[in-house]
Design a protein around this motif. Structure first.
Motif, PDB file in Angstrom:
ATOM      1  N   VAL A  58       0.834  -1.199   0.000  1.00 40.07           N
ATOM      2  CA  VAL A  58       0.000   0.000   0.000  1.00 40.07           C
ATOM      3  C   VAL A  58       0.872   1.254   0.000  1.00 40.07           C
ATOM      4  O   VAL A  58       0.595   2.220  -0.720  1.00 40.07           O
ATOM      5  N   GLY A  59       1.953   1.221   0.789  1.00 38.57           N
ATOM      6  CA  GLY A  59       2.836   2.386   0.867  1.00 38.57           C
ATOM      7  C   GLY A  59       3.463   2.728  -0.471  1.00 38.57           C
ATOM      8  O   GLY A  59       3.506   3.894  -0.878  1.00 38.57           O
ATOM      9  N   GLN A  60       3.945   1.717  -1.190  1.00 36.04           N
ATOM     10  CA  GLN A  60       4.562   1.978  -2.491  1.00 36.04           C
ATOM     11  C   GLN A  60       3.547   2.537  -3.478  1.00 36.04           C
ATOM     12  O   GLN A  60       3.834   3.456  -4.248  1.00 36.04           O
ATOM     13  N   THR A  61       2.339   2.017  -3.451  1.00 32.30           N
ATOM     14  CA  THR A  61       1.298   2.499  -4.353  1.00 32.30           C
ATOM     15  C   THR A  61       0.907   3.930  -4.022  1.00 32.30           C
ATOM     16  O   THR A  61       0.658   4.741  -4.926  1.00 32.30           O
ATOM     17  N   ILE A  62       0.856   4.257  -2.741  1.00 34.17           N
ATOM     18  CA  ILE A  62       0.563   5.632  -2.325  1.00 34.17           C
ATOM     19  C   ILE A  62       1.617   6.585  -2.893  1.00 34.17           C
ATOM     20  O   ILE A  62       1.289   7.655  -3.405  1.00 34.17           O
ATOM     21  N   LEU A  63       2.867   6.165  -2.819  1.00 32.61           N
ATOM     22  CA  LEU A  63       3.958   7.004  -3.323  1.00 32.61           C
ATOM     23  C   LEU A  63       3.881   7.191  -4.834  1.00 32.61           C
ATOM     24  O   LEU A  63       4.356   8.191  -5.366  1.00 32.61           O
ATOM     25  N   GLU A  64       3.274   6.240  -5.518  1.00 29.92           N
ATOM     26  CA  GLU A  64       3.155   6.318  -6.978  1.00 29.92           C
ATOM     27  C   GLU A  64       1.851   6.987  -7.409  1.00 29.92           C
ATOM     28  O   GLU A  64       1.567   7.078  -8.597  1.00 29.92           O
ATOM     29  N   SER A  65       1.064   7.451  -6.437  1.00 27.59           N
ATOM     30  CA  SER A  65      -0.260   8.003  -6.753  1.00 27.59           C
ATOM     31  C   SER A  65      -0.373   9.495  -6.465  1.00 27.59           C
ATOM     32  O   SER A  65      -1.476  10.013  -6.300  1.00 27.59           O
ATOM     33  N   GLY A  66       0.773  10.159  -6.358  1.00 32.52           N
ATOM     34  CA  GLY A  66       0.740  11.614  -6.238  1.00 32.52           C
ATOM     35  C   GLY A  66       0.924  12.176  -4.857  1.00 32.52           C
ATOM     36  O   GLY A  66       0.921  13.399  -4.675  1.00 32.52           O
ATOM     37  N   VAL A  84      10.809   1.745   5.221  1.00 34.72           N
ATOM     38  CA  VAL A  84      11.115   2.988   4.515  1.00 34.72           C
ATOM     39  C   VAL A  84      12.272   2.767   3.538  1.00 34.72           C
ATOM     40  O   VAL A  84      12.245   3.246   2.397  1.00 34.72           O
ATOM     41  N   ASP A  85      13.277   2.034   3.977  1.00 34.01           N
ATOM     42  CA  ASP A  85      14.450   1.777   3.136  1.00 34.01           C
ATOM     43  C   ASP A  85      14.111   0.933   1.910  1.00 34.01           C
ATOM     44  O   ASP A  85      14.831   0.962   0.906  1.00 34.01           O
ATOM     45  N   LYS A  86      13.019   0.177   1.985  1.00 31.80           N
ATOM     46  CA  LYS A  86      12.611  -0.666   0.855  1.00 31.80           C
ATOM     47  C   LYS A  86      11.763   0.100  -0.155  1.00 31.80           C
ATOM     48  O   LYS A  86      11.636  -0.320  -1.308  1.00 31.80           O
ATOM     49  N   LEU A  87      11.153   1.193   0.296  1.00 35.68           N
ATOM     50  CA  LEU A  87      10.291   1.964  -0.589  1.00 35.68           C
ATOM     51  C   LEU A  87      11.128   2.918  -1.430  1.00 35.68           C
ATOM     52  O   LEU A  87      12.212   3.327  -1.035  1.00 35.68           O
ATOM     53  N   SER A  88      10.602   3.267  -2.588  1.00 33.43           N
ATOM     54  CA  SER A  88      11.339   4.180  -3.465  1.00 33.43           C
ATOM     55  C   SER A  88      10.409   5.265  -3.971  1.00 33.43           C
ATOM     56  O   SER A  88       9.292   5.001  -4.402  1.00 33.43           O
ATOM     57  N   ALA A  89      10.890   6.515  -3.874  1.00 32.94           N
ATOM     58  CA  ALA A  89      10.093   7.648  -4.348  1.00 32.94           C
ATOM     59  C   ALA A  89      10.972   8.884  -4.388  1.00 32.94           C
ATOM     60  O   ALA A  89      12.040   8.937  -3.763  1.00 32.94           O
ATOM     61  N   ALA A  90      10.501   9.889  -5.121  1.00 28.31           N
ATOM     62  CA  ALA A  90      11.223  11.158  -5.217  1.00 28.31           C
ATOM     63  C   ALA A  90      10.683  12.155  -4.196  1.00 28.31           C
ATOM     64  O   ALA A  90      11.013  13.330  -4.246  1.00 28.31           O
TER      65      ALA A  90
END
Length: 203
Positions: A58-66, A84-90
């Motif tokens: 869910v966290g990764q999808t949230i980061l990819e949804s704006g 947190v270290d496993k997730l990726s986002a700008a």
């Protein structure tokens, strides 16, 4: 499989050749539930309480949804940091301890608060003892408790007392079911299907 374990598989389909295809409907089901409730993540600060398997997808999808930031709060802060270290986002992602003061500080900039812990779940021995952090949230914020038994949790009651919009986890459950139905039978979910199923389960 190891890959299936990492993605938190909850749906399996048997192919004509006898092989199995596995997927997780967690993220899609959750995002659908927000969509059908007209909740957008674009430009939003999001905080998730908990650091379990569902939080990863869910966290990764949230980061990819704006979303423009994501905060993970967990009783064992180290586990939140591992995630947190496993997730990726700008955008900024951080881990904080699940303490009243840390939550108060984080809630000052929180548009969507998601409880992904079992606290408040019927039969679970622990619940939120201090909900004062909710008063730090702005009135436009939304609180989603992924628990749905009871239908209105202690967290939701506290949020409603502060004038916040609340949702329980029944919408995500319906979203997951409809995505599983799509995976098995190729029928994409719709708003009408969501509303009808949610109404049936809410009776």
């Amino acid at each position: 499989t190891e890959q299936g374990h990492k993605m938190g598989v909850n749906t399996v389909r048997l192919q004509e050749d006898g092989s199995l295809v596995a997927t997780s409907t967690d993220a899609a089901g959750f995002m659908d539930s927000l969509l059908y409730e007209e909740i957008s993540l674009v430009g939003k600060h999001v905080m998730i309480l908990g650091a379990g398997a569902v939080v990863h997808s869910v966290g990764q999808t949230i980061l990819e949804s704006g979303a423009i930031s994501l905060t993970l709060a967990n009783r064992t802060e180290k586990n939140a940091q591992i995630l947190v270290d496993k997730l990726s986002a700008a955008v900024p992602i951080r881990a904080i301890p699940l303490t009243t003061q840390a939550l108060k500080d984080a809630c000052l900039e929180c548009d969507l608060l998601i409880n992904a812990t079992p606290m408040g779940l019927s039969g679970y021995p622990h619940d939120f003892e201090d909900l004062s952090f909710l008063s730090a949230m702005t009135k436009h914020a939304v609180v989603v408790d992924l628990n749905y038994s009871p239908a209105v949790t202690t967290l939701m009651l506290g949020a409603e007392k502060n004038g916040l919009r609340t949702l329980n986890g029944l919408g995500m459950l319906v979203g997951q079911a409809l995505r599983a139905h799509e995976f098995w039978f190729g029928v994409p979910p719709t708003q009408e299907m969501f509303n009808k199923t949610l109404k049936l389960l809410s009776v």
